[in-house]
Scaffold this active site. Structure first.
Site, mmCIF file in Angstrom:
data_model
loop_
_atom_site.group_PDB
_atom_site.id
_atom_site.type_symbol
_atom_site.label_atom_id
_atom_site.label_comp_id
_atom_site.label_asym_id
_atom_site.label_seq_id
_atom_site.Cartn_x
_atom_site.Cartn_y
_atom_site.Cartn_z
ATOM 1 N N VAL A 90 -24.814 14.931 -7.882
ATOM 2 C CA VAL A 90 -24.325 15.244 -9.308
ATOM 3 C C VAL A 90 -25.209 14.418 -10.260
ATOM 4 C CG1 VAL A 90 -22.451 15.627 -11.006
ATOM 5 C CG2 VAL A 90 -22.235 16.201 -8.498
ATOM 6 N N THR A 124 -9.766 -2.029 -3.085
ATOM 7 C CA THR A 124 -8.716 -1.724 -1.988
ATOM 8 C C THR A 124 -8.732 0.033 -2.016
ATOM 9 O OG1 THR A 124 -6.725 -1.459 -3.852
ATOM 10 C CG2 THR A 124 -7.150 -3.702 -2.443
ATOM 11 N N SER A 164 -19.930 2.880 -7.561
ATOM 12 C CA SER A 164 -19.702 2.701 -6.312
ATOM 13 C C SER A 164 -20.061 1.413 -5.794
ATOM 14 C CB SER A 164 -20.584 3.546 -5.296
ATOM 15 O OG SER A 164 -20.453 3.046 -3.970
ATOM 16 N N TYR A 203 0.706 -1.022 0.054
ATOM 17 C CA TYR A 203 0.043 -0.008 0.114
ATOM 18 C C TYR A 203 0.820 1.265 -0.208
ATOM 19 C CZ TYR A 203 -4.309 -2.459 0.720
ATOM 20 O OH TYR A 203 -5.444 -3.343 0.485
ATOM 21 N N TYR A 227 -3.980 -9.949 -8.610
ATOM 22 C CA TYR A 227 -4.056 -10.132 -7.175
ATOM 23 C C TYR A 227 -2.956 -11.108 -6.779
ATOM 24 C CZ TYR A 227 -7.829 -7.345 -4.853
ATOM 25 O OH TYR A 227 -8.664 -6.552 -4.128
#
Length: 525
Positions: A233, A481, A275, A71, A184
């Protein structure tokens, strides 16, 4: 660098937008008052959430695995953000100190149909499995196209200890994209030898909303960033042009009233297109959650693509709810009995274990007991744990209903039955509040796709538009992630502002000889 009059408009208040706002201020020297973040809900953080109370019950729709070695962007960002509990140190330092104090080493990673802990010292591979894994890791993405994982492996692969552990750690399904699975495997190759203990998982002191999102929000608030909450929006207008993609107007709903913003020549627009938690629904101890549908972010992406067809294919990710949904549940306990029983069963005190997966569960259920308290406002006598199931449309082993049709009470009965806590079920039900959460698009970013199905962070010929989050295309990195969203933010800000700064490189663990050797040895365990 931005001039004093330049404004930035960010659609969505998820991790991508929050990180972009930090980069705009820190690296682009943007005045915070010139940054406007639009969010249709009344809470920030996007899919990285955590809310509730001891009285009403706590809710975590999902959890994101953090990793100290993979990360790069997230840690670089959090080194800059002061901790809420101790402003003298950074959020990054706070997390590392906690992770050293409470170390993860799962002793009960898998549980079988008899309620017994499975020996996971062996991955359970055949020679064909090993060859198929090797072939996938070296296959070019263009060659894989829309192949699924199950098209690449034999049926026996999906009965290995490795698959049970890898699939539940990252939420993969056999019908998901072989490209994403390959990414991954490469990105987390260093975790392969310790996937059975999840010792490489980096934990936060509290849930990720309280430990990561709140400190960023507090810092941005101190910089006078504008948060336009409950604003949806709905559309973007492009300037007429054959050569450029330039946003000239934003349309949005504010408290139900249609409004618009004119975008000036130097202004910037950052869009979170889609999303994973869109359309989610909560149940209760006495009611099941409902199945939701598309909302504002996917609809906005569809509206953009109608005007600019080369900015992705939203339907690839939205039209397969039966393959992208799963269900989570958060349990608030007023008595420690479940935690005490789990500690005795697993051999792990809470916070030191990891996912406990019931490999023969028809729902493919897993749970995790985090360190307590898991919420900043959580009373000392309250305990909270989280779980999820990848097959919520299957009939349970003990409750003869689909999980998607079950109340929180029925989910707890199924869980306790797998653990053989039968005699304690009445008391656990009496002292617990289980809130289920159905998420129709939670793994939609894993659906089989080709590169052009997601827009690039900076689309070709864009002058002021960038995309953020899980549905933007970033070569080599892995979706689902926090890191992916933060990476998209840095790329977007550095590019649109034309900053003379290097984008943080990805650690290429798959080319490390030592990691390759350890992975090879582990595959023969």
């Amino acid at each position: 660098m931005a001039n004093h009059d330049t404004k930035a408009y960010l659609v969505g208040a998820g991790v991508g937008s929050l990180a972009a706002a930090v980069y705009l201020i820190r690296d682009g020297h943007f005045p915070g008052k010139n940054i406007h973040i639009f969010e249709e809900m009344n809470i920030t953080g996007g899919s990285c959430d955590g809310t509730g109370s001891a009285e009403k019950g706590y809710v975590l729709r999902g959890g994101r695995m953090l990793n100290d070695e993979a990360y790069e962007y997230t840690w670089e960002l959090l080194k800059f953000i002061p901790s809420i509990t101790d402003p003298q140190i950074s959020v990054r330092d706070e997390i590392i100190a906690f992770d050293k104090k409470v170390q993860t080493h799962a002793k009960a990673r898998l549980v079988d149909e008899n309620g017994k802990i499975v020996d996971v010292s062996s991955m359970g591979f055949s020679n064909k499995d090993r060859m198929d894994l090797m072939k996938l890791t070296i296959s070019p993405e263009d060659a894989l196209k829309t192949y699924t994982i199950e098209q690449f492996f034999s049926p026996s692969f999906f009965k290995t200890n490795f698959w049970y552990m890898w699939a539940t750690t990252f939420a993969f399904q056999p019908w998901h994209s072989a490209i994403e699975f390959k990414r991954y495997l490469n990105r987390f190759m260093h975790e392969f030898p310790r996937i059975h203990t999840l010792a490489g998982v980096t934990r936060t002191p509290y849930n990720q909303y309280d430990s990561i999102i709140l400190p960023i929000i507090k810092w941005l608030g101190g910089q006078d960033v504008h948060f336009e909450m409950n604003c949806k929006v709905t559309d973007l207008d492009f300037k007429p042009s054959q050569k450029e993609k330039t946003i000239e107007r934003i349309h949005y709903l504010d408290a139900g009233k249609q409004k618009e913003i004119t975008i000036h020549n130097t202004d910037l627009v950052f869009v979170t297109n889609g999303s994973m938690t869109e359309g989610y629904s909560l149940g209760s101890m006495t009611s099941a959650p409902r199945l939701g549908s598309k909302g504002a972010s996917f609809t906005l992406w569809e509206n953009i693509v109608r005007k600019q067809p080369d900015l992705g294919t939203p339907s690839v990710f939205t039209d397969h709810i039966d393959k992208s949904l799963w269900e989570s549940f958060t349990v608030t306990c007023k008595d420690p009995i479940f935690f005490d029983l789990m500690e005795k069963f697993s051999g792990n005190s809470y916070g030191t274990g990891a996912l406990v997966t019931f490999k023969d569960s028809n729902w493919f259920m897993s749970i995790v007991l985090a360190y307590q308290p898991h919420f900043i406002n959580q009373p000392e006598n309250i305990k909270v744990f989280w779980g999820y199931s990848l097959f919520p449309n299957n009939i349970g082993n003990y409750i003869q209903k689909k999980m998607s049709e079950c109340t929180g009470e029925e989910i707890l009965i199924e869980l306790c039955s797998h653990l053989r806590f039968h005699k304690h079920i009445p008391f656990i039900l009496k002292t617990s509040n289980c809130i289920p959460c159905m998420m129709p698009f939670i793994t939609s970013q894993f659906m089989p796709r080709v590169r052009t199905d997601r827009p690039e962070v900076i689309p070709k010929d864009s002058t002021n538009l960038a995309f953020l989050g899980q549905f933007a295309e970033i070569p080599d990195d892995v979706v689902f992630t926090v890191e992916y969203s933060v990476r998209s933010a840095q790329m977007a800000v550095y590019s649109l502002l034309k900053l003379n700064k290097e984008v943080t490189p990805i650690n290429q663990h798959q080319y490390d000889v030592r990691i390759l050797f350890d992975t090879f040895i582990t595959s023969f365990r």
